[in-house]
Design a protein around this motif. Structure first.
Motif, PDB file in Angstrom:
ATOM      1  N   GLN A  69       0.566  -1.344   0.061  1.00 21.21           N
ATOM      2  CA  GLN A  69      -0.087   0.203   0.297  1.00 21.21           C
ATOM      3  C   GLN A  69       0.546   1.329  -0.033  1.00 21.21           C
ATOM      4  O   GLN A  69       0.736   1.894  -0.938  1.00 21.21           O
ATOM      5  CB  GLN A  69      -0.785   0.323   1.087  1.00 21.21           C
ATOM      6  CG  GLN A  69      -2.166  -1.462   0.824  1.00 21.21           C
ATOM      7  CD  GLN A  69      -3.266  -1.086   2.291  1.00 21.21           C
ATOM      8  OE1 GLN A  69      -2.098  -1.070   3.720  1.00 21.21           O
ATOM      9  NE2 GLN A  69      -3.909  -1.405   2.305  1.00 21.21           N
ATOM     10  N   TYR A  70       1.816   1.362   0.633  1.00 20.51           N
ATOM     11  CA  TYR A  70       2.481   2.348   0.690  1.00 20.51           C
ATOM     12  C   TYR A  70       3.581   2.487  -1.063  1.00 20.51           C
ATOM     13  O   TYR A  70       3.541   3.146  -1.358  1.00 20.51           O
ATOM     14  CB  TYR A  70       3.414   2.214   1.725  1.00 20.51           C
ATOM     15  CG  TYR A  70       4.055   2.530   3.376  1.00 20.51           C
ATOM     16  CD1 TYR A  70       3.268   3.893   3.445  1.00 20.51           C
ATOM     17  CD2 TYR A  70       3.851   1.544   3.903  1.00 20.51           C
ATOM     18  CE1 TYR A  70       3.280   4.376   4.931  1.00 20.51           C
ATOM     19  CE2 TYR A  70       3.590   1.793   5.452  1.00 20.51           C
ATOM     20  CZ  TYR A  70       2.987   3.405   5.709  1.00 20.51           C
ATOM     21  OH  TYR A  70       2.861   3.570   7.151  1.00 20.51           O
ATOM     22  N   TRP A  71       3.712   1.626  -1.184  1.00 21.39           N
ATOM     23  CA  TRP A  71       4.585   1.524  -2.349  1.00 21.39           C
ATOM     24  C   TRP A  71       2.813   1.969  -3.868  1.00 21.39           C
ATOM     25  O   TRP A  71       3.497   2.652  -4.337  1.00 21.39           O
ATOM     26  CB  TRP A  71       4.909   0.042  -3.014  1.00 21.39           C
ATOM     27  CG  TRP A  71       5.747   0.154  -4.059  1.00 21.39           C
ATOM     28  CD1 TRP A  71       6.649  -0.038  -4.884  1.00 21.39           C
ATOM     29  CD2 TRP A  71       4.773  -0.197  -5.492  1.00 21.39           C
ATOM     30  NE1 TRP A  71       6.836   0.180  -6.056  1.00 21.39           N
ATOM     31  CE2 TRP A  71       5.532  -0.395  -7.011  1.00 21.39           C
ATOM     32  CE3 TRP A  71       3.516  -1.412  -5.904  1.00 21.39           C
ATOM     33  CZ2 TRP A  71       4.933  -0.755  -8.159  1.00 21.39           C
ATOM     34  CZ3 TRP A  71       3.180  -1.544  -7.066  1.00 21.39           C
ATOM     35  CH2 TRP A  71       4.146  -1.849  -7.967  1.00 21.39           C
ATOM     36  N   ILE A  89       3.324   5.475  -6.021  1.00 23.74           N
ATOM     37  CA  ILE A  89       2.967   5.963  -7.445  1.00 23.74           C
ATOM     38  C   ILE A  89       2.079   6.805  -7.703  1.00 23.74           C
ATOM     39  O   ILE A  89       1.904   7.745  -9.307  1.00 23.74           O
ATOM     40  CB  ILE A  89       2.313   4.737  -7.558  1.00 23.74           C
ATOM     41  CG1 ILE A  89       3.660   3.143  -8.024  1.00 23.74           C
ATOM     42  CG2 ILE A  89       2.446   4.698  -9.288  1.00 23.74           C
ATOM     43  CD1 ILE A  89       3.693   1.912  -8.259  1.00 23.74           C
ATOM     44  N   ILE A  90       0.971   7.011  -7.024  1.00 28.48           N
ATOM     45  CA  ILE A  90      -0.068   7.781  -6.796  1.00 28.48           C
ATOM     46  C   ILE A  90       0.652   9.002  -6.804  1.00 28.48           C
ATOM     47  O   ILE A  90       0.391  10.453  -7.593  1.00 28.48           O
ATOM     48  CB  ILE A  90      -1.067   7.692  -6.658  1.00 28.48           C
ATOM     49  CG1 ILE A  90      -1.879   5.936  -6.954  1.00 28.48           C
ATOM     50  CG2 ILE A  90      -2.230   8.412  -6.339  1.00 28.48           C
ATOM     51  CD1 ILE A  90      -2.977   5.576  -5.727  1.00 28.48           C
ATOM     52  N   VAL A  91       1.311   9.938  -5.699  1.00 26.05           N
ATOM     53  CA  VAL A  91       1.361  11.279  -5.395  1.00 26.05           C
ATOM     54  C   VAL A  91       2.424  11.365  -6.648  1.00 26.05           C
ATOM     55  O   VAL A  91       2.714  12.036  -7.196  1.00 26.05           O
ATOM     56  CB  VAL A  91       2.124  10.955  -3.783  1.00 26.05           C
ATOM     57  CG1 VAL A  91       2.408  11.993  -3.686  1.00 26.05           C
ATOM     58  CG2 VAL A  91       0.700  10.429  -3.124  1.00 26.05           C
ATOM     59  N   THR A  92       3.480  10.586  -7.147  1.00 26.81           N
ATOM     60  CA  THR A  92       4.754  10.802  -7.914  1.00 26.81           C
ATOM     61  C   THR A  92       4.484  11.315  -8.861  1.00 26.81           C
ATOM     62  O   THR A  92       4.385  12.292  -9.666  1.00 26.81           O
ATOM     63  CB  THR A  92       5.641   9.921  -7.798  1.00 26.81           C
ATOM     64  OG1 THR A  92       6.209   9.824  -6.077  1.00 26.81           O
ATOM     65  CG2 THR A  92       6.666   9.914  -8.553  1.00 26.81           C
ATOM     66  N   ALA A  93       3.039  10.181  -9.217  1.00 29.26           N
ATOM     67  CA  ALA A  93       2.641  10.282 -10.805  1.00 29.26           C
ATOM     68  C   ALA A  93       1.413  11.740 -11.066  1.00 29.26           C
ATOM     69  O   ALA A  93       1.466  12.668 -11.498  1.00 29.26           O
ATOM     70  CB  ALA A  93       1.892   9.279 -11.304  1.00 29.26           C
ATOM     71  N   CYS A  94       0.957  11.989  -9.591  1.00 27.42           N
ATOM     72  CA  CYS A  94       0.304  13.022  -9.836  1.00 27.42           C
ATOM     73  C   CYS A  94       0.995  14.761  -9.655  1.00 27.42           C
ATOM     74  O   CYS A  94       0.483  15.220 -10.292  1.00 27.42           O
ATOM     75  CB  CYS A  94      -1.011  12.525  -8.792  1.00 27.42           C
ATOM     76  SG  CYS A  94      -2.455  12.090  -8.384  1.00 27.42           S
ATOM     77  N   GLY A  95       2.218  14.066  -8.475  1.00 29.02           N
ATOM     78  CA  GLY A  95       2.594  15.269  -8.627  1.00 29.02           C
ATOM     79  C   GLY A  95       3.613  15.771 -10.133  1.00 29.02           C
ATOM     80  O   GLY A  95       3.462  17.049 -10.440  1.00 29.02           O
ATOM     81  N   LEU A  96       3.707  15.227 -10.483  1.00 31.73           N
ATOM     82  CA  LEU A  96       5.085  15.199 -11.325  1.00 31.73           C
ATOM     83  C   LEU A  96       4.087  15.808 -12.371  1.00 31.73           C
ATOM     84  O   LEU A  96       4.466  16.766 -13.911  1.00 31.73           O
ATOM     85  CB  LEU A  96       5.217  13.901 -12.369  1.00 31.73           C
ATOM     86  CG  LEU A  96       6.052  14.109 -13.737  1.00 31.73           C
ATOM     87  CD1 LEU A  96       7.328  14.876 -13.280  1.00 31.73           C
ATOM     88  CD2 LEU A  96       6.673  12.457 -14.133  1.00 31.73           C
ATOM     89  N   THR A  97       3.030  15.117 -12.767  1.00 34.20           N
ATOM     90  CA  THR A  97       2.050  15.689 -14.538  1.00 34.20           C
ATOM     91  C   THR A  97       1.287  17.428 -13.674  1.00 34.20           C
ATOM     92  O   THR A  97       1.302  17.713 -14.618  1.00 34.20           O
ATOM     93  CB  THR A  97       0.303  14.238 -14.171  1.00 34.20           C
ATOM     94  OG1 THR A  97       0.846  13.558 -14.420  1.00 34.20           O
ATOM     95  CG2 THR A  97      -0.395  15.030 -15.325  1.00 34.20           C
ATOM     96  N   PRO A 128      11.616   2.679  -5.455  1.00 33.79           N
ATOM     97  CA  PRO A 128      10.437   1.508  -6.788  1.00 33.79           C
ATOM     98  C   PRO A 128       8.824   2.481  -7.431  1.00 33.79           C
ATOM     99  O   PRO A 128       8.738   2.689  -8.151  1.00 33.79           O
ATOM    100  CB  PRO A 128      10.252   0.503  -6.364  1.00 33.79           C
ATOM    101  CG  PRO A 128      11.779   0.327  -4.979  1.00 33.79           C
ATOM    102  CD  PRO A 128      12.517   1.585  -4.977  1.00 33.79           C
ATOM    103  N   GLY A 129       8.635   2.941  -6.531  1.00 25.13           N
ATOM    104  CA  GLY A 129       7.278   3.072  -6.036  1.00 25.13           C
ATOM    105  C   GLY A 129       7.810   4.725  -6.604  1.00 25.13           C
ATOM    106  O   GLY A 129       7.035   5.377  -8.180  1.00 25.13           O
TER     107      GLY A 129
END
Length: 356
Positions: free
Chosen positions: A198-200, A204-212, A262-263
């Protein structure tokens, strides 16, 4: 924005205010301090030099040449006098006339540099020509916002690109107001335990949304003829470089890429795939998706408990001589998502950036 950073770095940590029986101007007539280091002197000079240069640039074209240098230097001296004087009421800070001298010298040096380079940046600059050719006419505020994004990544985040973590500053604020230690992060961690998977997934979600959200905000400023792919790659590489440099400086050189978990890698890949399609979307859709991505990243960053690995990593964050810079870096890390949302949703900015 730079003045705001100076204020934060000068008065951090903003706690323990009290009257110690001294006047805020007593330090002006005090004897020069016996103990000082070359690092302190150069930090003050380097810290105020951009203020002098930016002020000269801001005065152009109404005021130029030596008059701009004089006014910029006076402004820097006045700012430093106030910063040092208010430190009289902060037990953790010591007002110093030597700091005032070095701050003033830094301002003067920056003002002279700004006057000397003004024609390259303001009148005959290829950068100015590229600014007009690649970026929209109303992109100035947006350029400030996207320019602060790589700097906001300096402070360690629970998740890569997960800016706007309000839990630590809110805990400190509530502790001061209620005069009792309050740790919201500990309370939330005890009430919500996540598995490693769940942490992983959260990272992934936070990184993808922040980058986008950040990259789409940058794309909104570009004209059609701008090299979008090259500018996007340069912008992302600059952010990664600054993040890696900060990790190497504040942790250890071998930990320069400690953020590449990895996340985080999965989030970068997913965010890149999202941007590959969204880069062709209309500006209105890009603006809305950028805002939603930043909001979702902000909510997830504050909702997900801190990763135990991140907590142990933060304990090795070396502040040392960079204690005041650490406070400014944390402040910018918390502020940036709200600054970006202000830009994306402000009616004036939406109207100015609308396609003609």
């Amino acid at each position: 924005m730079y003045t705001l950073l100076i204020v934060y770095a000068s008065w951090y940590p903003f706690t323990g205010w009290r009257d110690m029986g001294l006047q805020p101007w007593d330090y002006l007539w005090a004897r020069l301090p016996y103990y000082w280091t070359g690092f302190d002197l150069w930090t003050n000079i380097v810290g105020y030099a951009p203020f002098g240069a930016f002020t000269v640039f801001a005065l152009y074209p109404r005021i130029r040449s030596y008059w701009a240098v004089i006014l910029s230097t006076i402004a820097g001296i006045a700012l430093s006098v106030v910063m040092e004087g208010v430190q009289t009421y902060l037990p953790t800070r010591i007002p110093s006339n030597l700091d005032l001298i070095t701050n003033s010298c830094g301002t003067l040096l920056g003002a002279l540099l700004g006057a000397w380079t003004g024609r390259y940046f303001l009148r005959e600059s290829r950068l100015l020509e590229l600014r007009r050719r690649w970026f929209s006419r109303e992109a100035s505020r947006g350029l400030v916002v996207i320019g602060l994004w790589p700097l906001a990544l300096i402070y360690p985040q629970n998740h890569l690109f997960g800016l706007g973590h309000l839990v630590p500053p809110l805990s400190s604020l509530l502790s001061d107001l209620l005069d009792t230690p309050i740790d919201l992060a500990t309370w939330w961690t005890n009430s919500a335990q996540l598995t490693a998977e769940q942490y992983w997934l959260a990272e992934i979600i936070v990184t993808a949304c922040g980058l986008t959200g950040a990259i789409l905000t940058m794309l909104l400023l570009l004209r059609k003829q701008a090299p979008r792919n090259a500018l996007t790659a340069f912008y992302l590489l600059a952010a990664v470089f600054i993040k890696s440099l900060a990790c190497a400086l504040f942790f250890a050189p071998e930990n320069a890429f400690v953020w590449l978990t990895p996340g985080a890698a999965g989030g970068i890949i997913i965010g890149g795939l999202m941007l590959a399609g969204l880069s062709f979307a209309p500006p209105t859709a890009q603006r809305r998706i950028a805002g939603l991505a930043l909001i979702f990243s902000l909510l997830a960053t504050n909702a997900v408990p801190a990763n135990p690995y991140f907590v142990s990593t933060l304990q090795t964050w070396v502040q040392g001589k960079f204690l005041n810079f650490d406070g400014a870096a944390q402040f910018l890390s918390v502020l940036w998502p709200f600054l970006a949302l202000w830009f994306l949703y402000h009616p004036v900015h939406r109207k100015a950036a609308a396609p003609k």
